[in-house]
Scaffold this motif. Structure first.
Motif, PDB file in Angstrom:
ATOM      1  N   HIS A 181     109.183 -64.445 -38.589  1.00 45.28           N
ATOM      2  CA  HIS A 181     110.433 -65.061 -38.939  1.00 45.28           C
ATOM      3  C   HIS A 181     110.335 -65.500 -40.581  1.00 45.28           C
ATOM      4  O   HIS A 181     109.616 -65.290 -41.348  1.00 45.28           O
ATOM      5  CB  HIS A 181     110.694 -66.423 -38.110  1.00 45.28           C
ATOM      6  N   TYR A 202     112.085 -60.776 -31.635  1.00 46.50           N
ATOM      7  CA  TYR A 202     113.366 -60.720 -32.025  1.00 46.50           C
ATOM      8  C   TYR A 202     114.176 -60.722 -30.655  1.00 46.50           C
ATOM      9  O   TYR A 202     115.491 -60.775 -30.490  1.00 46.50           O
ATOM     10  CB  TYR A 202     113.890 -59.060 -32.656  1.00 46.50           C
ATOM     11  N   TYR A 234     114.311 -63.193 -28.207  1.00 51.34           N
ATOM     12  CA  TYR A 234     114.524 -64.330 -27.473  1.00 51.34           C
ATOM     13  C   TYR A 234     116.139 -64.499 -27.359  1.00 51.34           C
ATOM     14  O   TYR A 234     116.799 -64.472 -28.492  1.00 51.34           O
ATOM     15  CB  TYR A 234     113.833 -65.428 -28.345  1.00 51.34           C
ATOM     16  N   GLN A 235     116.315 -65.077 -25.987  1.00 52.05           N
ATOM     17  CA  GLN A 235     117.943 -65.059 -25.994  1.00 52.05           C
ATOM     18  C   GLN A 235     118.592 -66.197 -26.886  1.00 52.05           C
ATOM     19  O   GLN A 235     119.639 -66.361 -27.061  1.00 52.05           O
ATOM     20  CB  GLN A 235     118.085 -65.122 -24.414  1.00 52.05           C
ATOM     21  N   ARG A 236     117.928 -67.132 -27.073  1.00 48.86           N
ATOM     22  CA  ARG A 236     118.492 -68.406 -27.768  1.00 48.86           C
ATOM     23  C   ARG A 236     118.459 -68.239 -29.129  1.00 48.86           C
ATOM     24  O   ARG A 236     118.876 -69.328 -29.849  1.00 48.86           O
ATOM     25  CB  ARG A 236     117.764 -69.735 -27.049  1.00 48.86           C
ATOM     26  N   SER A 237     118.204 -67.339 -29.763  1.00 47.51           N
ATOM     27  CA  SER A 237     117.848 -66.988 -31.232  1.00 47.51           C
ATOM     28  C   SER A 237     118.489 -65.781 -31.453  1.00 47.51           C
ATOM     29  O   SER A 237     118.169 -64.934 -30.791  1.00 47.51           O
ATOM     30  CB  SER A 237     116.570 -67.132 -31.660  1.00 47.51           C
ATOM     31  N   THR A 238     119.455 -65.768 -32.646  1.00 45.20           N
ATOM     32  CA  THR A 238     119.768 -64.475 -33.156  1.00 45.20           C
ATOM     33  C   THR A 238     119.036 -63.660 -34.105  1.00 45.20           C
ATOM     34  O   THR A 238     119.041 -62.670 -34.744  1.00 45.20           O
ATOM     35  CB  THR A 238     121.289 -64.601 -33.838  1.00 45.20           C
ATOM     36  N   THR A 239     117.905 -64.461 -34.661  1.00 43.65           N
ATOM     37  CA  THR A 239     116.882 -63.729 -35.522  1.00 43.65           C
ATOM     38  C   THR A 239     115.557 -63.800 -35.186  1.00 43.65           C
ATOM     39  O   THR A 239     115.501 -64.235 -33.766  1.00 43.65           O
ATOM     40  CB  THR A 239     116.990 -64.659 -37.121  1.00 43.65           C
TER      41      THR A 239
END
Length: 165
Positions: A61, A96, A98-103
């Motif tokens: 990240h 990349y 993970y459904q709760r993050s766009t990054t």
């Protein structure tokens, strides 16, 4: 795990890769000639890693201002036979999805999903009730053994899919 699979009688066991991910450690990464953090996707697999075991640090990240804290991945078993580049690419890709993050996130998504599943399970079962033993032998007696409550049943539409609230 392999013994359990063989006991199921489903044929030869699949090849697996076992990796430990450690987030809490004292290693921080920084660029020597720049005040910025290391770029997202930075992998360190030489110099500060174990000389004979297969491990690496990855900062998947984009970190906040300051030094970046990577995740330390330690490969315990690799029956599949990933090359280091293939395995590190897989780990980066899993950061990349993970459904709760766009990054990208700091650890791979399956670990985050496991934490969510454990947190949801803790709402239904209080494991402290099962840790107490009255006889001191480590085995609860039949008169004091707590019964495990029945978990709620999943709806048929979501029974075969992965979902997290």
């Amino acid at each position: 795990m392999m013994q359990a699979y063989q006991n199921m009688g489903q044929g030869p066991p699949p090849k697996i890769t076992v990796i430990i991910a450690q987030k809490n450690h004292h290693t921080k990464l920084f660029q020597a000639d720049a005040p910025d953090n290391v770029p997202a996707g930075t992998v360190v697999d030489k110099g500060i890693v174990h000389p004979k075991q297969y491990d690496f640090y990855m900062c998947a990240h984009a970190g906040p201002i300051g030094t970046s804290r990577p995740t330390h991945y330690h490969v315990l078993l690799d029956q599949i036979g990933f090359s280091p580049d293939e395995l590190q690419s897989l780990v980066l890709s899993l950061s990349y999805v993970y459904q709760r993050s766009t990054t990208a996130i700091s650890v791979v998504a399956p670990i985050c999903y496991a934490h969510l599943a454990a947190a949801q399970m803790s709402q239904f079962i209080k494991f402290e009730e099962f840790a107490d033993t009255s006889s001191g032998s480590g085995v609860p007696s039949s008169s004091t053994a707590a019964t495990v409550p029945e978990l709620p049943r999943l709806h048929a539409d979501v029974c075969s899919s992965m979902f997290f609230c």
